[in-house]
Design a protein around this motif. Structure first.
Motif, PDB file in Angstrom:
ATOM      1  N   TRP A  78       2.881  15.168   4.119  1.00  0.00           N
ATOM      2  CA  TRP A  78       1.431  15.041   3.976  1.00  0.00           C
ATOM      3  C   TRP A  78       0.799  16.285   4.600  1.00  0.00           C
ATOM      4  N   LEU A 105       8.275   4.303  11.006  1.00  0.00           N
ATOM      5  CA  LEU A 105       6.980   3.696  10.719  1.00  0.00           C
ATOM      6  C   LEU A 105       6.941   2.219  11.120  1.00  0.00           C
ATOM      7  N   MET A 134       2.332   4.548   7.520  1.00  0.00           N
ATOM      8  CA  MET A 134       2.456   5.121   6.175  1.00  0.00           C
ATOM      9  C   MET A 134       2.575   6.634   6.308  1.00  0.00           C
ATOM     10  N   GLY A 135       2.914   7.265   5.199  1.00  0.00           N
ATOM     11  CA  GLY A 135       2.940   8.721   5.165  1.00  0.00           C
ATOM     12  C   GLY A 135       4.303   9.290   5.481  1.00  0.00           C
ATOM     13  N   ASP A 136       4.367  10.613   5.389  1.00  0.00           N
ATOM     14  CA  ASP A 136       5.604  11.319   5.695  1.00  0.00           C
ATOM     15  C   ASP A 136       5.274  12.736   6.141  1.00  0.00           C
ATOM     16  N   GLN A 180       0.827  -1.203   0.000  1.00  0.00           N
ATOM     17  CA  GLN A 180       0.000   0.000   0.000  1.00  0.00           C
ATOM     18  C   GLN A 180       0.861   1.253   0.000  1.00  0.00           C
ATOM     19  N   ARG A 181       2.007   1.220   0.690  1.00  0.00           N
ATOM     20  CA  ARG A 181       2.930   2.353   0.638  1.00  0.00           C
ATOM     21  C   ARG A 181       3.423   2.554  -0.788  1.00  0.00           C
ATOM     22  N   HIS A 230       2.081  13.610  11.193  1.00  0.00           N
ATOM     23  CA  HIS A 230       1.298  13.211  10.014  1.00  0.00           C
ATOM     24  C   HIS A 230       0.467  11.963  10.259  1.00  0.00           C
ATOM     25  N   SER A 245      -5.791  11.965  11.262  1.00  0.00           N
ATOM     26  CA  SER A 245      -5.854  10.516  11.394  1.00  0.00           C
ATOM     27  C   SER A 245      -4.985  10.089  12.579  1.00  0.00           C
ATOM     28  N   GLY A 288      -1.566   8.396   8.693  1.00  0.00           N
ATOM     29  CA  GLY A 288      -1.105   7.192   8.015  1.00  0.00           C
ATOM     30  C   GLY A 288      -1.013   5.990   8.937  1.00  0.00           C
TER      31      GLY A 288
END
Length: 169
Positions: A103, A126, A98-100, A35-36, A92, A166, A94
């Motif tokens: 975002w 992560l 996930m994410g960075d 998904q990443r 962030h 989130s 995720g």
């Protein structure tokens, strides 16, 4: 690195599947990497995000939690100087997997430009590669650093707003 999945009560699976409407497999240790990779970049280059606004951007490497790697934070400040001596500290979203730090960067640029304050977004380790509490400890170490460097960054350490979407919220 071997990841041990968190125990999941199989009785909860139907409820989770009813909530999961993305069409793909549910997020889990087996699917998070795909998904990443499959999501591509959710951010534009920083120069494009700044779009000529009078906002300075800086990446800085800061100490991580004791015994952990250093962290990178992105710092945004008004080019003309801080006019509202406050800071936004962003964690962030995720799901902590996930994410960075980029975002939602567009919204931070807007807030810095409109309100004249400082915004700092932390890059944390992560999961599942770095299980709990590593991501949370990274976020806290970043917050401590921001507070300790308030004078240098140009804001009152008593005026930090911790924000996120989130998982970061």
């Amino acid at each position: 690195m071997t990841v041990t999945p968190v125990p999941f009560d199989p009785d909860l699976l139907p409820a989770y599947q009813a909530l999961h409407t993305g069409g793909g497999p549910p997020l889990g240790p087996e699917t998070v990497r795909a998904q990443r990779d499959g999501g591509g970049s959710m951010t534009r280059p920083i120069e494009e995000i700044l779009g000529g606004r009078p906002v300075e951007f800086e990446d800085r490497v800061i100490p991580g939690p004791a015994g952990a790697p250093d962290l990178t934070v992105s710092i945004l400040r008004p080019k003309g100087g801080v006019t509202t001596p406050a800071a936004l500290y962003n964690i962030h979203g995720g799901g902590m997997c996930m994410g960075d730090r980029f975002w939602s960067m567009e919204s931070f640029v807007e807030l810095v430009d409109v309100y004249g304050l400082v915004a700092v977004s932390v890059e944390y380790r992560l999961a599942p590669e770095h299980p709990h509490p590593a991501p949370v400890e990274d976020c806290y170490a970043g917050l401590v650093w921001v507070s300790e460097h308030a004078g240098e960054l140009g804001f009152d350490p008593g005026r930090i707003v911790v924000m996120g979407r989130s998982a970061g919220g």
